[in-house]
Motif scaffolding. Structure first.
Motif, mmCIF file in Angstrom:
data_model
loop_
_atom_site.group_PDB
_atom_site.id
_atom_site.type_symbol
_atom_site.label_atom_id
_atom_site.label_comp_id
_atom_site.label_asym_id
_atom_site.label_seq_id
_atom_site.Cartn_x
_atom_site.Cartn_y
_atom_site.Cartn_z
ATOM 1 N N ALA A 178 -1.182 -15.014 1.349
ATOM 2 C CA ALA A 178 -0.321 -14.843 2.513
ATOM 3 C C ALA A 178 0.001 -16.185 3.160
ATOM 4 C CB ALA A 178 -0.989 -13.922 3.534
ATOM 5 N N ILE A 179 1.017 -16.187 3.995
ATOM 6 C CA ILE A 179 1.399 -17.341 4.810
ATOM 7 C C ILE A 179 1.562 -18.589 3.939
ATOM 8 C CG2 ILE A 179 1.044 -18.457 7.058
ATOM 9 C CD1 ILE A 179 -1.112 -16.389 7.636
ATOM 10 N N ASN A 180 2.250 -18.417 2.805
ATOM 11 C CA ASN A 180 2.545 -19.529 1.880
ATOM 12 C C ASN A 180 1.298 -20.190 1.304
ATOM 13 O OD1 ASN A 180 5.258 -19.195 2.068
ATOM 14 N ND2 ASN A 180 5.651 -20.966 3.370
ATOM 15 N N GLY A 181 0.180 -19.462 1.252
ATOM 16 C CA GLY A 181 -1.030 -20.045 0.677
ATOM 17 C C GLY A 181 -2.059 -20.438 1.711
ATOM 18 N N ALA A 182 -1.766 -20.227 2.994
ATOM 19 C CA ALA A 182 -2.741 -20.564 4.041
ATOM 20 C C ALA A 182 -3.884 -19.560 4.077
ATOM 21 C CB ALA A 182 -2.061 -20.625 5.407
ATOM 22 N N GLN A 183 -3.676 -18.402 3.473
ATOM 23 C CA GLN A 183 -4.736 -17.386 3.460
ATOM 24 C C GLN A 183 -4.709 -16.619 2.141
ATOM 25 O OE1 GLN A 183 -4.799 -13.519 5.892
ATOM 26 N NE2 GLN A 183 -5.922 -14.928 7.224
ATOM 27 N N PHE A 184 -5.896 -16.332 1.600
ATOM 28 C CA PHE A 184 -6.001 -15.504 0.398
ATOM 29 C C PHE A 184 -6.895 -14.314 0.704
ATOM 30 C CE2 PHE A 184 -8.196 -14.324 -3.588
ATOM 31 C CZ PHE A 184 -7.082 -13.911 -4.309
ATOM 32 N N ARG A 185 -6.391 -13.129 0.432
ATOM 33 C CA ARG A 185 -7.132 -11.893 0.697
ATOM 34 C C ARG A 185 -7.345 -11.121 -0.599
ATOM 35 N NH1 ARG A 185 -7.484 -9.533 6.448
ATOM 36 N NH2 ARG A 185 -6.259 -10.987 7.704
ATOM 37 N N SER A 186 -8.520 -10.530 -0.713
ATOM 38 C CA SER A 186 -8.837 -9.705 -1.876
ATOM 39 C C SER A 186 -8.056 -8.399 -1.817
ATOM 40 C CB SER A 186 -10.330 -9.395 -1.897
ATOM 41 O OG SER A 186 -10.670 -8.539 -0.810
ATOM 42 N N THR A 187 -8.146 -7.623 -2.876
ATOM 43 C CA THR A 187 -7.492 -6.316 -2.912
ATOM 44 C C THR A 187 -7.936 -5.450 -1.754
ATOM 45 O OG1 THR A 187 -7.387 -6.458 -5.325
ATOM 46 C CG2 THR A 187 -7.102 -4.276 -4.358
ATOM 47 N N GLU A 188 -9.185 -5.622 -1.326
ATOM 48 C CA GLU A 188 -9.734 -4.833 -0.218
ATOM 49 C C GLU A 188 -9.355 -5.406 1.141
ATOM 50 O OE1 GLU A 188 -11.459 -4.201 -3.924
ATOM 51 O OE2 GLU A 188 -11.641 -6.077 -2.790
ATOM 52 N N GLY A 189 -8.666 -6.553 1.169
ATOM 53 C CA GLY A 189 -8.256 -7.147 2.428
ATOM 54 C C GLY A 189 -9.213 -8.175 2.989
ATOM 55 N N GLU A 190 -10.273 -8.480 2.250
ATOM 56 C CA GLU A 190 -11.249 -9.459 2.729
ATOM 57 C C GLU A 190 -10.683 -10.869 2.601
ATOM 58 O OE1 GLU A 190 -15.729 -11.150 1.591
ATOM 59 O OE2 GLU A 190 -14.841 -9.494 0.449
ATOM 60 N N ILE A 191 -10.847 -11.681 3.663
ATOM 61 C CA ILE A 191 -10.399 -13.069 3.606
ATOM 62 C C ILE A 191 -11.335 -13.858 2.701
ATOM 63 C CG2 ILE A 191 -10.002 -15.194 4.910
ATOM 64 C CD1 ILE A 191 -9.355 -13.495 7.342
ATOM 65 N N LYS A 192 -10.789 -14.386 1.621
ATOM 66 C CA LYS A 192 -11.583 -15.162 0.666
ATOM 67 C C LYS A 192 -11.434 -16.663 0.898
ATOM 68 C CE LYS A 192 -13.408 -13.189 -2.208
ATOM 69 N NZ LYS A 192 -14.720 -12.519 -2.223
ATOM 70 N N ASN A 193 -10.283 -17.058 1.475
ATOM 71 C CA ASN A 193 -10.050 -18.476 1.725
ATOM 72 C C ASN A 193 -8.950 -18.615 2.764
ATOM 73 O OD1 ASN A 193 -10.394 -21.287 1.277
ATOM 74 N ND2 ASN A 193 -8.541 -21.315 0.045
ATOM 75 N N SER A 194 -9.055 -19.647 3.613
ATOM 76 C CA SER A 194 -7.991 -19.935 4.566
ATOM 77 C C SER A 194 -7.909 -21.441 4.775
ATOM 78 C CB SER A 194 -8.224 -19.222 5.898
ATOM 79 O OG SER A 194 -9.444 -19.624 6.487
ATOM 80 N N ILE A 195 -6.699 -21.911 5.007
ATOM 81 C CA ILE A 195 -6.434 -23.346 5.186
ATOM 82 C C ILE A 195 -5.616 -23.494 6.463
ATOM 83 C CG2 ILE A 195 -5.364 -25.403 4.197
ATOM 84 C CD1 ILE A 195 -5.729 -24.058 1.434
ATOM 85 N N ARG A 251 0.825 -1.216 0.000
ATOM 86 C CA ARG A 251 0.000 0.000 0.000
ATOM 87 C C ARG A 251 0.853 1.257 0.000
ATOM 88 N NH1 ARG A 251 -4.837 -1.788 4.225
ATOM 89 N NH2 ARG A 251 -6.012 -3.041 2.720
ATOM 90 N N GLU A 252 1.977 1.227 0.733
ATOM 91 C CA GLU A 252 2.867 2.396 0.756
ATOM 92 C C GLU A 252 3.422 2.697 -0.627
ATOM 93 O OE1 GLU A 252 5.731 1.381 3.706
ATOM 94 O OE2 GLU A 252 4.344 1.702 5.387
ATOM 95 N N ALA A 253 3.550 1.662 -1.461
ATOM 96 C CA ALA A 253 4.049 1.845 -2.826
ATOM 97 C C ALA A 253 2.946 2.299 -3.785
ATOM 98 C CB ALA A 253 4.661 0.541 -3.325
ATOM 99 N N GLY A 254 1.712 2.362 -3.288
ATOM 100 C CA GLY A 254 0.603 2.796 -4.133
ATOM 101 C C GLY A 254 0.021 1.692 -4.996
ATOM 102 N N LEU A 255 0.234 0.438 -4.582
ATOM 103 C CA LEU A 255 -0.284 -0.702 -5.338
ATOM 104 C C LEU A 255 -1.540 -1.268 -4.677
ATOM 105 C CD1 LEU A 255 3.079 -2.568 -6.048
ATOM 106 C CD2 LEU A 255 1.650 -1.405 -7.753
ATOM 107 N N ASN A 256 -2.455 -1.740 -5.495
ATOM 108 C CA ASN A 256 -3.650 -2.435 -5.021
ATOM 109 C C ASN A 256 -3.621 -3.848 -5.583
ATOM 110 O OD1 ASN A 256 -5.045 -0.219 -3.626
ATOM 111 N ND2 ASN A 256 -5.166 0.706 -5.665
ATOM 112 N N LEU A 257 -3.329 -4.815 -4.713
ATOM 113 C CA LEU A 257 -3.135 -6.189 -5.165
ATOM 114 C C LEU A 257 -3.781 -7.173 -4.191
ATOM 115 C CD1 LEU A 257 0.703 -5.960 -5.902
ATOM 116 C CD2 LEU A 257 -1.125 -5.880 -7.606
ATOM 117 N N PRO A 258 -4.366 -8.258 -4.707
ATOM 118 C CA PRO A 258 -4.749 -9.347 -3.812
ATOM 119 C C PRO A 258 -3.479 -10.010 -3.277
ATOM 120 C CG PRO A 258 -5.024 -10.015 -6.095
ATOM 121 C CD PRO A 258 -4.649 -8.561 -6.120
ATOM 122 N N ILE A 259 -3.601 -10.649 -2.108
ATOM 123 C CA ILE A 259 -2.419 -11.218 -1.469
ATOM 124 C C ILE A 259 -2.667 -12.664 -1.050
ATOM 125 C CG2 ILE A 259 -0.848 -11.061 0.510
ATOM 126 C CD1 ILE A 259 -1.316 -8.043 0.518
#
Length: 291
Positions: A63-80, A53-61
């Motif tokens: 995280a944690i080697n695939g244990a969590q997927f977050r949308s561009t807005e930060g919403e948790i879409k999936n977790s393992i 965000r500090e770089a001005g980018l909007n990206l889904p993430i």
């Protein structure tokens, strides 16, 4: 090339753990022509999102080697998650080999030894950026530990016993190569684990379905993009699952030789904006931009 998956440490971020402007502009250029971009990192979301965000980018993430997927807005879409039963088995084994570990959960990341937390981040920084001095790596590590990304606790079991806590990853660390190797071999006998590393002296332990490659494929499937049209960029062993599935596999110039041999292309180093070089090279190859 319709989707680009990018690792963070040693890849997207430079030796100061910020994102070079060249990388920012290349990612935005790719997005402008309709190419999807996702970050795939071993970091927890809260630690990954700030430099993005500090770089001005909007990206889904991823995280944690695939244990969590977050949308561009930060919403948790999936977790393992890892089961509590598996956690206790892993905890017992790490204790047997006298290996420190950090606990990644839905409530945050925890350390029962702040100095070891600094040491593990120094290991990650030095492995990703060999030319960085020990002193500079320690300064960066102390900032990451002291900015609230890692919570200090006396012990882990009271956290794990909370029924609302979900366990995503154990990041273990030891400079004792024999103990580390023996632990790794024992973990490989667990059918429900994925085991990798992001630095010389660590072991990353997640559920077998929590891997970057699986998460990238799930996202590509959601977008209707075949893996043959996906590019993965990374520098270490926790990126291998992406390299094995992606049509374009790109190793950073600062990656180990074994990683480079796995990939079809080697770009510049992370401090030389290797991500931008890779994106622009393949966009030209695909005639998305002019040479």
């Amino acid at each position: 090339m319709k989707l680009i998956a990018i690792d963070m440490d040693g890849t997207l971020v430079n030796n100061n753990t910020t994102i070079n402007e060249e990388n920012v502009q290349a990612i935005k250029q790719a997005q402008e022509v309709g190419i999807h971009v996702v970050v795939a990192t071993g970091r927890a979301y809260n630690e990954a999102v700030n430099p993005i965000r500090e770089a001005g980018l909007n990206l889904p993430i991823i995280a944690i080697n695939g244990a969590q997927f977050r949308s561009t807005e930060g919403e948790i879409k999936n977790s393992i998650t890892l089961s509590k039963e598996t956690y206790y088995r892993v905890d017992e084994l790490l204790d047997h080999y006298s290996m420190y570990y950090e606990l990644y959960t839905n409530k945050g990341t925890y350390s029962n030894d702040p100095q070891m937390a600094i040491d593990i981040i120094v290991d990650i920084i030095k492995s990703a950026n060999p030319e960085v001095t020990e002193e500079h790596a320690h300064r960066l590590a102390e900032y990451r530990v002291n900015n609230g990304s890692i919570h200090s606790v006396d012990e882990y079991h009271s956290i794990v016993e909370d029924p609302e806590v979900e366990i995503y990853k154990l990041l273990s660390f030891s400079r004792n190569e024999k103990n580390r190797s023996n632990a790794l071999n024992d973990f490989l006998t667990f059918n429900d684990l994925a085991v990798s590393r992001s630095a010389e002296a660590n072991i990353e332990i997640t559920h077998r379905d929590a891997q970057k490659g699986i998460a990238v494929k799930n996202y590509a499937d959601e977008l209707g993009i075949p893996m043959s049209e996906v590019m993965a960029i990374g520098d270490n062993y926790n990126d291998v699952s992406m390299f094995e599935l992606a049509g374009y596999s790109v190793a950073m110039g600062n990656a180990e030789e074994d990683i480079k041999k796995l990939c079809s292309f080697t770009t510049k180093t992370n401090d030389e904006s290797g991500v931008a070089h890779a994106i622009q090279t393949f966009m030209r190859k695909n005639k998305v931009i002019q040479s």
